[in-house]
Every structure is written in C-alpha cells, then in structure tokens.
Design a protein around this motif. Structure first.
Motif, short mmCIF file in Angstrom:
data_model
loop_
_atom_site.label_atom_id
_atom_site.label_comp_id
_atom_site.label_asym_id
_atom_site.label_seq_id
_atom_site.Cartn_x
_atom_site.Cartn_y
_atom_site.Cartn_z
N ILE A 150 34.87 52.37 38.50
CA ILE A 150 35.89 51.77 39.35
C ILE A 150 35.68 52.23 40.79
CG2 ILE A 150 37.54 53.57 38.68
CD1 ILE A 150 39.79 51.52 39.16
N TYR A 151 35.49 51.26 41.66
CA TYR A 151 35.45 51.53 43.10
C TYR A 151 36.90 51.49 43.56
CZ TYR A 151 30.39 50.81 43.45
OH TYR A 151 29.03 50.92 43.33
N LYS A 188 27.55 44.13 45.17
CA LYS A 188 27.55 44.01 43.71
C LYS A 188 28.65 43.08 43.21
CE LYS A 188 27.30 47.72 41.23
NZ LYS A 188 27.53 49.08 40.72
N ALA A 189 29.85 43.21 43.80
CA ALA A 189 31.02 42.49 43.29
C ALA A 189 31.22 41.13 43.94
CB ALA A 189 32.28 43.33 43.51
N LYS A 190 30.59 40.93 45.10
CA LYS A 190 30.83 39.72 45.90
C LYS A 190 32.29 39.65 46.34
CE LYS A 190 26.63 38.40 45.04
NZ LYS A 190 25.73 39.47 45.37
N ARG A 191 32.91 40.82 46.45
CA ARG A 191 34.30 40.97 46.92
C ARG A 191 34.38 42.24 47.74
NH1 ARG A 191 37.99 40.10 41.53
NH2 ARG A 191 37.13 38.11 40.87
N THR A 192 35.33 42.27 48.67
CA THR A 192 35.47 43.45 49.51
C THR A 192 36.72 44.26 49.20
OG1 THR A 192 36.60 42.13 51.20
CG2 THR A 192 34.20 42.40 51.42
N VAL A 202 39.52 46.45 46.91
CA VAL A 202 39.52 47.44 45.84
C VAL A 202 40.79 47.26 45.03
CG1 VAL A 202 38.06 49.18 46.94
CG2 VAL A 202 40.50 49.19 47.42
N PRO A 203 40.77 47.62 43.76
CA PRO A 203 39.64 48.17 43.03
C PRO A 203 38.66 47.09 42.60
CG PRO A 203 41.48 47.92 41.53
CD PRO A 203 41.97 47.51 42.91
N GLN A 204 37.46 47.50 42.33
CA GLN A 204 36.46 46.67 41.67
C GLN A 204 36.02 47.45 40.45
OE1 GLN A 204 35.73 43.47 42.29
NE2 GLN A 204 37.27 43.61 43.93
N ILE A 205 36.08 46.81 39.30
CA ILE A 205 35.92 47.51 38.02
C ILE A 205 34.80 46.88 37.21
CG2 ILE A 205 37.10 48.19 35.89
CD1 ILE A 205 39.76 47.59 37.61
N TRP A 206 33.96 47.74 36.65
CA TRP A 206 32.91 47.32 35.72
C TRP A 206 33.14 48.02 34.39
CZ3 TRP A 206 32.09 47.18 40.82
CH2 TRP A 206 31.32 46.15 41.33
N ILE A 207 32.99 47.27 33.32
CA ILE A 207 32.98 47.83 31.97
C ILE A 207 31.60 47.51 31.41
CG2 ILE A 207 33.99 47.81 29.66
CD1 ILE A 207 36.63 46.92 30.97
N HIS A 254 31.25 42.84 35.24
CA HIS A 254 32.16 43.02 36.36
C HIS A 254 33.48 42.37 35.98
CE1 HIS A 254 33.73 41.74 40.47
NE2 HIS A 254 33.90 43.05 40.37
N VAL A 255 34.49 43.19 35.75
CA VAL A 255 35.81 42.72 35.34
C VAL A 255 36.54 42.10 36.52
CG1 VAL A 255 38.07 43.49 34.52
CG2 VAL A 255 35.99 44.38 33.47
N GLY A 256 36.39 42.70 37.69
CA GLY A 256 37.13 42.27 38.87
C GLY A 256 38.06 43.38 39.30
N GLY A 257 39.27 43.01 39.66
CA GLY A 257 40.24 43.98 40.15
C GLY A 257 41.32 44.30 39.15
#
Length: 84
Positions: free
Chosen positions: A6-7, A47-51, A53-58, A62-65
């Motif tokens: 999680i960013y 990586k997320a193509k979004r700026t 937060v949060p940005q979450i990977w499982i 990439h799950v998103g926020g």
C-alpha cells in the motif's frame, strides 16, 4: 497469503481506513509512504496510472484505492484475493 503493498500518506484518511481494514483481517502489508518523496510518488503513479493515495496491490493485482478495497470486502471477494 498474497503480498500486499500500500502506497500511503500520513495525512490521508482513506489510507487510514484501508490500513484499518487490512489490520482487522490480520493482514501484514508493506507500506510505502510517499509524503515528501517525489520519486516514490512518481513510481506509484507510473505503476498505478493514478496519483492519489492509497494505491493498493494484492499480489500482482492493482486493487486501486480505499473505495475499491472496501467494494471487494462488501462483495465478499477480498478474503479470497488475500488468500491467493
């Protein structure tokens, strides 16, 4: 159990909510704080193509926020993703 990344930012209430949900499920996660770290935020955005937060990977997904994480929980799909 899948690796969770999680960013996040210290000041972000959505980051806090997402982390609370993961903690409630006893999920260990790697937290990457982007506060004042332009290079890390740029890496996340690439990586997320979004700026935001949060940005979450499982795992590799990439799950998103926060909203997307809670949507997975409401749909009953989060536990299966975390277990994979």
């Amino acid at each position: 159990m899948a690796k969770v990344i999680i960013y996040s930012s210290d000041w972000c209430p959505y980051c806090t909510r997402a982390k609370q949900l993961l903690h409630s499920k006893d999920v260990a996660f790697e937290e990457i704080k982007v506060d004042g770290k332009a290079a890390l935020r740029a890496q996340m955005a690439e990586k997320a193509k979004r700026t935001s937060v949060p940005q979450i990977w499982i795992g590799e997904l990439h799950v998103g926020g926060c909203d997307e994480l809670f949507a997975l929980e409401r749909a009953g799909k989060l536990d299966a993703l975390l277990a994979s």
